[in-house]
Structure formats: C-alpha cells, structure tokens
Design an enzyme around this catalytic site. Sequence first.
Site, mmCIF file in Angstrom:
data_model
loop_
_atom_site.group_PDB
_atom_site.id
_atom_site.type_symbol
_atom_site.label_atom_id
_atom_site.label_comp_id
_atom_site.label_asym_id
_atom_site.label_seq_id
_atom_site.Cartn_x
_atom_site.Cartn_y
_atom_site.Cartn_z
ATOM 1 N N ASN A 137 0.845 -1.190 0.000
ATOM 2 C CA ASN A 137 0.000 0.000 0.000
ATOM 3 C C ASN A 137 0.889 1.254 0.000
ATOM 4 O OD1 ASN A 137 -1.565 2.201 0.881
ATOM 5 N ND2 ASN A 137 -3.016 0.871 1.937
ATOM 6 N N ALA A 138 0.930 1.940 -1.148
ATOM 7 C CA ALA A 138 1.824 3.095 -1.312
ATOM 8 C C ALA A 138 1.478 4.228 -0.338
ATOM 9 C CB ALA A 138 1.733 3.606 -2.747
ATOM 10 N N HIS A 139 0.179 4.379 -0.016
ATOM 11 C CA HIS A 139 -0.213 5.440 0.933
ATOM 12 C C HIS A 139 0.384 5.164 2.312
ATOM 13 C CE1 HIS A 139 -3.200 7.271 -1.693
ATOM 14 N NE2 HIS A 139 -3.558 6.058 -2.020
ATOM 15 N N ASP A 154 -0.417 -4.336 10.306
ATOM 16 C CA ASP A 154 -1.786 -4.669 9.950
ATOM 17 C C ASP A 154 -2.648 -3.661 10.688
ATOM 18 O OD1 ASP A 154 -3.392 -6.438 8.370
ATOM 19 O OD2 ASP A 154 -4.252 -7.187 10.226
ATOM 20 N N SER A 155 -3.550 -3.035 9.950
ATOM 21 C CA SER A 155 -4.385 -2.017 10.580
ATOM 22 C C SER A 155 -5.838 -2.291 10.257
ATOM 23 C CB SER A 155 -3.954 -0.618 10.128
ATOM 24 O OG SER A 155 -3.735 -0.572 8.742
ATOM 25 N N LYS A 195 -2.222 14.619 9.937
ATOM 26 C CA LYS A 195 -2.590 13.210 10.157
ATOM 27 C C LYS A 195 -1.413 12.439 10.756
ATOM 28 C CE LYS A 195 -4.277 8.950 8.147
ATOM 29 N NZ LYS A 195 -4.507 8.101 6.986
HETATM 30 P P1 ITT Z 1 -0.682 -4.104 3.184
HETATM 31 O O1 ITT Z 1 -1.359 -5.305 3.804
HETATM 32 O O2 ITT Z 1 0.017 -4.429 1.922
HETATM 33 O O3 ITT Z 1 0.167 -3.362 4.185
HETATM 34 P P2 ITT Z 1 -3.418 -3.115 3.040
HETATM 35 O O4 ITT Z 1 -4.037 -1.851 2.525
HETATM 36 O O5 ITT Z 1 -3.962 -4.419 2.526
HETATM 37 O O6 ITT Z 1 -1.840 -3.048 2.771
HETATM 38 P P3 ITT Z 1 -4.294 -3.859 5.696
HETATM 39 O O7 ITT Z 1 -4.439 -5.295 5.325
HETATM 40 O O8 ITT Z 1 -3.572 -3.561 6.984
HETATM 41 O O9 ITT Z 1 -3.496 -3.052 4.589
HETATM 42 O O10 ITT Z 1 -5.721 -3.201 5.675
HETATM 43 C C1 ITT Z 1 -6.006 -2.111 6.446
HETATM 44 C C2 ITT Z 1 -7.135 -1.337 5.817
HETATM 45 O O11 ITT Z 1 -7.642 -0.457 6.836
HETATM 46 C C3 ITT Z 1 -6.660 -0.409 4.691
HETATM 47 O O12 ITT Z 1 -6.694 -1.026 3.439
HETATM 48 C C4 ITT Z 1 -7.655 0.737 4.810
HETATM 49 O O13 ITT Z 1 -8.862 0.444 4.160
HETATM 50 C C5 ITT Z 1 -7.935 0.797 6.319
HETATM 51 N N1 ITT Z 1 -7.033 1.767 6.954
HETATM 52 C C6 ITT Z 1 -5.930 1.509 7.697
HETATM 53 N N2 ITT Z 1 -5.331 2.638 8.060
HETATM 54 C C7 ITT Z 1 -6.054 3.640 7.539
HETATM 55 C C8 ITT Z 1 -5.926 5.027 7.548
HETATM 56 O O14 ITT Z 1 -4.907 5.631 8.126
HETATM 57 N N3 ITT Z 1 -6.852 5.742 6.918
HETATM 58 C C9 ITT Z 1 -7.885 5.150 6.286
HETATM 59 N N4 ITT Z 1 -8.076 3.844 6.197
HETATM 60 C C10 ITT Z 1 -7.166 3.081 6.837
#
Ligand code: ITT
Length: 218
Positions: free
Chosen positions: A10-12, A81-82, A190
Amino acid sequence: MANILIATGNAHKFQEIEAIMGKVAALNLVYLDKSYRVEIIEDRETYEENAKTKVEGYLKFLDENQELKAKLNFDFIVSEDSGLEVECLGGAPGLFTARYVGENASDTANIEKLLNDMKLKKECAGSRHAKFVCYACLYDIKKNNFEYFYGELNGLIAGEISGTKGFGYDPVFFIQAFNKTAAQLNSSEKNKISHRATAFKKVAEAVSKREQCKSDDK
Ligand code: ITT
C-alpha cells in the site's frame, strides 16, 4: 544507517510511514511496489499474526530473489496490519477492513457498505464511535526476533464522505479535535495523531536504540 524494508503493498501507508519514521531518526526505508508481486495471504485471527505473516511473506520473497536480497542488504523488515473498528457494529469491519466488500474491493465500495450497514443497525443511531488500530511488527534479521508496537486513533463515523486526502476510510473518519475528517487533514496533521504515527514512532525509537547498542559494542 539501518536498512529497513517496509513490507506493504500500500503506497499510501509507505508514504505515511516514511514521513513518521523520518522525523524520529535517519533511517534508510525501502518499499517494494506492487510490480514485485510479493504474495501474502492475510488469513490469520489477529492483527499481530497478520502483520507477522506479511514479514514472513517478504522473507520468503527475498529468499527466492537472492540477488535483490544481497543488493538491498536489509537489517530490519517492518510490516503493519491495521483496521477500523466501529463500536455499534461490534468492532466490524476489524480484521476485514481492507476487504469489507470482498477481495480487491475499492475504498469507495468499502465505505458505501460501511455506511449502509450502519443505517441498518439501530444501535448506530445513538453512537457512531470508531477507532483505527495499527499493529506494527518489527523483525530484526540478525537476531531473528519479532517485536510488536500498537497505536490507535479515536473518532466518529460521519454520515457522508468529506475530503479527498489520505486513503481508505479517511473520508468518513471524523476527528472531533480537528472538527474534520481524516481526509480533510493535511498529511503532516494526520501523521502527528494517527494510529500509524503512534505505532511507527515506537518502531523508529526501537530501531534507533538497537543501532546505538550495535555502535556501542564496536
Ligand atoms: P498491506 O497489507 O500491503 O500493508 P493493506 O491496505 O492491505 O496493505 P491492511 O491489510 O492492513 O493493509 O488493511 C487495512 C485497511 O484499513 C486499509 O486497506 C484501509 O482500508 C484501512 N485503513 C488503515 N489505516 C487507515 C488510515 O490511516 N486511513 C484510512 N483507512 C485506513
């Protein structure tokens, strides 16, 4: 200087992590974009286990790509993981945040489902409390050691989207202290308060401490 692989597709996330860790210490952070096709199956039962699975996926990928591994010569691999936990939905979407609608779901589709689910649930009429959680996993390659760091950000789920910055659920994540959604904050705002900021400041401090110990040992 420590070479650190940020294990995310995830580039963001990477941009945020770079800005957050860069404020704590001078570290060489590397991100392998989607063109590297690192395969990760996130099917575990906790955020920590999913974060560990991501590190293991990148370790396997590097083992299969020895030339790249030797060239990049990482000291640490860090993943996270978030997720978003909405109180009136009993903590959902939680572990399924990225794929609330299904695999490869767009942010827009996930948000639509979230707002619809909340409309249908009577508990959500009274309370729209939610939190973002972030579990970072720091893997020390030489020590073969995993360590975990946590951060959270509390807010409310707005009834409609506002703002165009950030990613994921930011357009509906309302932060009372700013009277704005996370998508209306600029990145430096942020990155001061986010769940990711809290977890990754701790990661950067832990890496700095380890690097300091190494140079003291010399
Ligand atoms: P990686 O596993 O490759 O790191 P991912 O996007 O799949 O990337 P996750 O499995 O951890 O990451 O999914 C977490 C999701 O939670 C993420 O795709 C967003 O939809 C949401 N999320 C997490 N942090 C966020 C933030 O700061 N702002 C908005 N949404 C967020």
